[in-house]
Every structure is written in C-alpha cells, then in structure tokens.
Design an enzyme around this catalytic site. Structure first.
Site, PDB file in Angstrom:
ATOM      1  N   ARG A   1     -46.846  22.102 -34.812  1.00 12.38           N
ATOM      2  CA  ARG A   1     -47.470  21.355 -33.713  1.00 12.38           C
ATOM      3  C   ARG A   1     -46.701  21.557 -32.414  1.00 12.38           C
ATOM      4  O   ARG A   1     -47.297  21.752 -31.351  1.00 12.38           O
ATOM      5  CB  ARG A   1     -47.536  19.864 -34.057  1.00 12.38           C
TER       6      ARG A   1
ATOM      7  N   TYR B   1     -59.243  11.181 -23.968  1.00 11.62           N
ATOM      8  CA  TYR B   1     -59.009  12.631 -23.918  1.00 11.62           C
ATOM      9  C   TYR B   1     -59.719  13.310 -22.752  1.00 11.62           C
ATOM     10  O   TYR B   1     -59.391  14.444 -22.418  1.00 11.62           O
ATOM     11  CB  TYR B   1     -59.452  13.288 -25.227  1.00 11.62           C
TER      12      TYR B   1
ATOM     13  N   HIS C   1     -63.228  13.635 -29.517  1.00  8.99           N
ATOM     14  CA  HIS C   1     -62.312  13.700 -28.372  1.00  8.99           C
ATOM     15  C   HIS C   1     -63.042  14.140 -27.094  1.00  8.99           C
ATOM     16  O   HIS C   1     -62.411  14.585 -26.131  1.00  8.99           O
ATOM     17  CB  HIS C   1     -61.094  14.599 -28.660  1.00  8.99           C
TER      18      HIS C   1
ATOM     19  N   CYS D   1     -62.493   9.706 -36.612  1.00  4.92           N
ATOM     20  CA  CYS D   1     -61.462   9.610 -35.583  1.00  4.92           C
ATOM     21  C   CYS D   1     -61.318   8.150 -35.197  1.00  4.92           C
ATOM     22  O   CYS D   1     -62.275   7.380 -35.264  1.00  4.92           O
ATOM     23  CB  CYS D   1     -61.894  10.435 -34.373  1.00  4.92           C
TER      24      CYS D   1
ATOM     25  N   ASN E   1     -57.242  17.058 -38.045  1.00  4.38           N
ATOM     26  CA  ASN E   1     -57.616  17.614 -36.744  1.00  4.38           C
ATOM     27  C   ASN E   1     -57.512  19.129 -36.729  1.00  4.38           C
ATOM     28  O   ASN E   1     -56.790  19.705 -37.530  1.00  4.38           O
ATOM     29  CB  ASN E   1     -56.679  17.041 -35.670  1.00  4.38           C
TER      30      ASN E   1
END
Ligand code: NAD
Ligand code: G6P
Ligand code: MN
Length: 429
Positions: A93, A251, A198, A168, A147
């Site tokens: 990540r 987002y 998102h 989510c 995700n």
C-alpha cells in the site's frame, strides 16, 4: 445455524465485524465462524481469533470459532463469505501511494492511481477465491469489502458465477456525518445515493421523511465537516457545493480539489496513510492482545473503515431474514442509473431480500456528474480487463483513462514502477 467465513480474518477490522454479529444474535444465529488468513498473517490471525473468542464468551454465545490457513475447508458449505484481504500488506500500500506522487498524480489507494496497482494485485487472488466458492459453496453470498471494492465486485460479476455484493462504509459514514451536522439521531436520516464506490453522491437527503438537502448543503458550504478518518478534512468550496446541489462523498475531494489533495499527499509529514496505519495497527494489536479485553476497543475508530460491521452484518441479516430493507450496495446496475450499461456495477440503494438485491431506479444522472461517473466507470472496466489479461496495453489504456492521471508520460512512468514494485504479486503479467 449459519456458517460464516471471513477471509482476511487477521484484519484489525475483525473485532468490528464480531461486534456486529454480537449485536444481532437474536436475528442471526451464527453456528460456525471461520477466520481465514495466510501464513504471513498468522500472528495477527492468532490475536484476532483469541479476541473473537473472548468477545463471544463474554456475551455467553455458543458460536464455534475456528481459525485456519486452509481456505477451502473454511469456504466449504458457508452461507456467507466476507472478503477483507490486503494482498501485499501495508508495504505494498505504501508503494501504491508513493509511486503516482513522483508523476504528479494522486496516490490514494482506492481512488487514485494507487488503486490501480491494488486492483492488479488483488484480482488474481479474488478470482482464485471465487473458484473455490463456485466449487465448494455455490449458494453462498460473497460480501466483498476488499478494495478497490467497485473494481473487485465488477470483476467477480463479469468473470465468475459467485453471488456478490460490494460493500463500503462511506454511505453509512455520510449518514452519520449528516446526522451530526443536523444534530439529530442518524436513524432519522435517509439519503438517496447514486454513483460508484467512492464516487457516490447523495442526491436527496431526508430527515424524518422531509427533504433537508439544501439545509445540509448550506452548512457544508459554511464549513461543516464531511470526511472519513483516512481523508484530510479539507473544507468544501461553498460555490461548488451550491452549484452541485448534491452531497458529494468525502473521496470527491480528490476530483474536485485535486491540486490541494496532491499537495497534502506530497507534504504529509506523518508519511503516507499506509505508514500512519502501520503505527495505528501496532497500537491496535497491542490492545487486542490484552487477555482482559473482551470487546471492540474504541481505538479502532482511528481507522477509515470504522463502523463497517453495521453495513456488513445488517446486510447479511437483511438477506437471511428476508427483510425488504434498503441498503446502499455495489451491485449490477440493471437499469437503475439510465445511461450506464445494465451490466456494470454501481453503488446505489437497493431492496434486500432473501432471493437477492434489487436496485432502486435512479433515472438519468444530471449532466454535471454524468461525465465524471462515466469516465471513472470506463477506467474501472478497463482495469478489470487489464487485471485479467495481464496485457501491458490494456493496463496502459486503463491508467491513461483515469481522470486523475495527467498524461501518457505519467501513465507510462506509473505503470513501469507498478509492474516493477509488484513483481511477486502479478502472476498475470
Ligand atoms: P490488512 O493488511 O490487515 O489485511 C487483512 C488480512 O488479509 C491480513 O491479515 C492479511 O494477512 C490477509 N491476507 C492477505 N492476502 C490474503 C489472502 N490471499 N487470503 C487470505 N488472507 C489474506 O488490511 P485491512 O486494513 O484490514 O484491510 C483489508 C481490506 O479491506 C483492504 O483491501 C482494504 O482496502 C479494505 N477496506 C475496505 C473498506 C471499504 O469501505 N470497503 C474499508 C476499510 C478497508
Ligand atoms: C474508508 C473507506 C475504505 C478505505 C478505508 C481506509 O474510508 O470506505 O474503503 O479503504 O476507510 O482506511 P485506513 O484506516 O486503512 O486508511
Ligand atoms: Mn470504502
């Protein structure tokens, strides 16, 4: 009783889920709970399993809890399977978040070009998991939390027979946020959600059935907060909110305030979000190890995914109990948003019953958001394609189609670095 399997059981979100099941024991009889992980996650899995057992013992339940590295044993005959995995861990990540910054692109791990790398690593693994589900638990529901949820759910629907719902915590987060803005209980708030994961908009907001959209938007324009723990709470532009006339999701900052968010990402003194989460996780697992701890500790709220159990477990209960409730989910469009193809995954409100989920018709998206939503959907579809084919040109086309990738030069640089950094995780390339 039900057999529930959690893949990625070593996640620090596991106690969150367990709390969700405990809250609903009267309506959801879980007989067996399997927590699955891989060799690398074994230590974390030991800790979350022990805490799970203590949480369950505390409330006197007789749910049997198993931990295993044998995914197939866990999947076999499950009623519900929850996937919450992170392929490559937080190290991958951190690399996802940093690579795009070199090329002046947003690195965010779901919405930004970082999410593209995460998708490429995750698609082959989820595909394998789905093959096991097709063989060993064909009737099971897959609740995918992994995700980028939109892309992963899209991939499962296109390339497998598995019954999947993508989930989510952003919609619930937005409801809680609006409740806070209005200083009312969140149960009184309803939002007409439509868009993509998102990339979801609240098209109308209701308090006790009365429209309060403009009141909320006015407060948002005046500086009220609307965010998640993992997104810098930059203030919304008053004129943007007024002309949008809809509630953006946290987002959306990456799309409407790209330059400021990019500066934030570049200058984050605390490191990228992955680096912050590494610290938060250390603390969390130290707490989880305490043999006296018998419940979800409040520190978990430092994670962006806080409260996701409400979304996941209430959804499972709505399916199992044939409730006809409305949930906000990622499912096949089937005409809900006209203008988008029937077979693409969208994030919308849906009626949930035992036989499945039916999206509520939205109609056409207003032209002011139509373009962005369509562009992001195109990027997602191209990413599914690239994640399956492992073809360089497919991957490049997906990346250059991302609205937050500024140029072909940047796309090539990002792709080069992603392929290099993720060598061990991209069997398809
Ligand atoms: P994490 O790093 O704790 O990973 C969870 C577990 O998955 C780890 O214990 C890891 O060992 C395990 N794992 C990795 N590969 C696996 C595999 N092939 N099979 C089984 N287990 C495997 O991650 P996290 O921060 O808890 O997040 C988990 C996932 O949930 C991520 O994909 C994250 O993006 C996602 N998430 C989604 C939302 C949402 O709103 N949908 C919110 C928060 C987190
Ligand atoms: C929420 C999102 C998740 C996201 C997560 C990040 O905002 O809905 O999809 O990935 O939180 O949280 P973290 O604590 O890992 O940064
Ligand atoms: Mn999310």
């Amino acid at each position: 009783g039900l057999k529930i399997t959690v893949i990625g059981g070593g996640s620090s979100y596991t106690p969150e889920l367990i709390e969700g099941f405990i809250k609903r024991t009267a309506e959801l009889p879980v007989e067996e709970l399997y927590l699955v992980d891989i060799e690398r996650g074994k230590e974390k899995l030991n800790i979350t399993t022990e805490l799970t057992k203590r949480m369950i013992a505390k409330v006197g339940l007789n749910t049997k809890v198993y931990q295993t590295l044998d995914r197939r044993e866990a999947i076999k005959d499950s009623d519900f399977i929850i996937t919450q995995i992170r392929v490559g861990g937080l190290k991958a990540r951190a690399s996802d978040e940093r690579i795009p910054l070199k090329y002046n692109a947003i690195g965010q791990e779901t919405t930004g070009a970082g999410g593209f790398a995460k998708a490429l690593r995750t698609i082959p693994v989820i595909l394998d998991i789905c093959r096991d589900i097709e063989e060993l638990a064909p009737k099971a529901w897959l609740i995918n939390f992994t995700n980028p949820a939109s892309i992963i759910t899209e991939m499962v629907l296109r390339h497998t027979q598995v019954k999947v719902v993508g989930l989510c915590n952003v919609p619930i987060g937005m409801i809680n946020n609006v409740a806070k803005i209005l200083d009312v209980d969140s149960k009184r708030i309803r939002i007409d959600f439509a868009g993509l994961n998102h990339m979801v908009y609240g098209r109308e907001i209701y308090l006790d059935g009365e429209r309060v959209t403009s009141e909320v938007l006015t407060k948002l324009g005046e500086g009220a907060s609307l965010t998640m723990k993992n997104i810098k709470d930059l203030q919304w532009d008053k004129d943007l909110i007024r002309s949008l006339g809809m509630l953006p999701c946290p987002y959306h900052r990456y799309f409407y305030m790209t330059d400021e968010m990019l500066e934030e990402e570049k200058n984050a003194g605390e490191g990228t979000r992955a680096e912050q989460v590494m610290e938060i996780e250390k603390e969390l697992f130290k707490r989880y190890e305490d043999p006296n701890l018998q419940e979800k500790p409040p520190e978990l709220e430092k994670r962006g995914g806080a409260y996701y159990s409400d979304a996941a477990v209430s959804l499972i209960s709505a399916i199992y109990n044939d409730k006809g409730e409305i949930h906000t989910v990622n499912i096949r469009n089937n005409g809900a948003i006209s203008g988008l193809a029937d077979d693409v995954v969208v994030e919308v409100n849906a009626v949930v019953n035992r036989e499945g989920l039916k999206p509520i018709a939205v109609g056409k998206l207003p032209i002011k958001i139509h373009g962005l939503v369509h562009a992001v959907k195109a990027y997602e579809l191209l990413t599914v394609q690239a994640g399956i084919s492992g073809d360089y040109e497919d991957a490049l086309m997906a990346l250059i189609s991302h609205p937050l990738v500024p140029s072909i030069k940047a796309a090539k640089g990002i792709l080069h670095d992603i392929l290099y950094e993720n060598k061990g995780y991209l069997p398809q390339f």
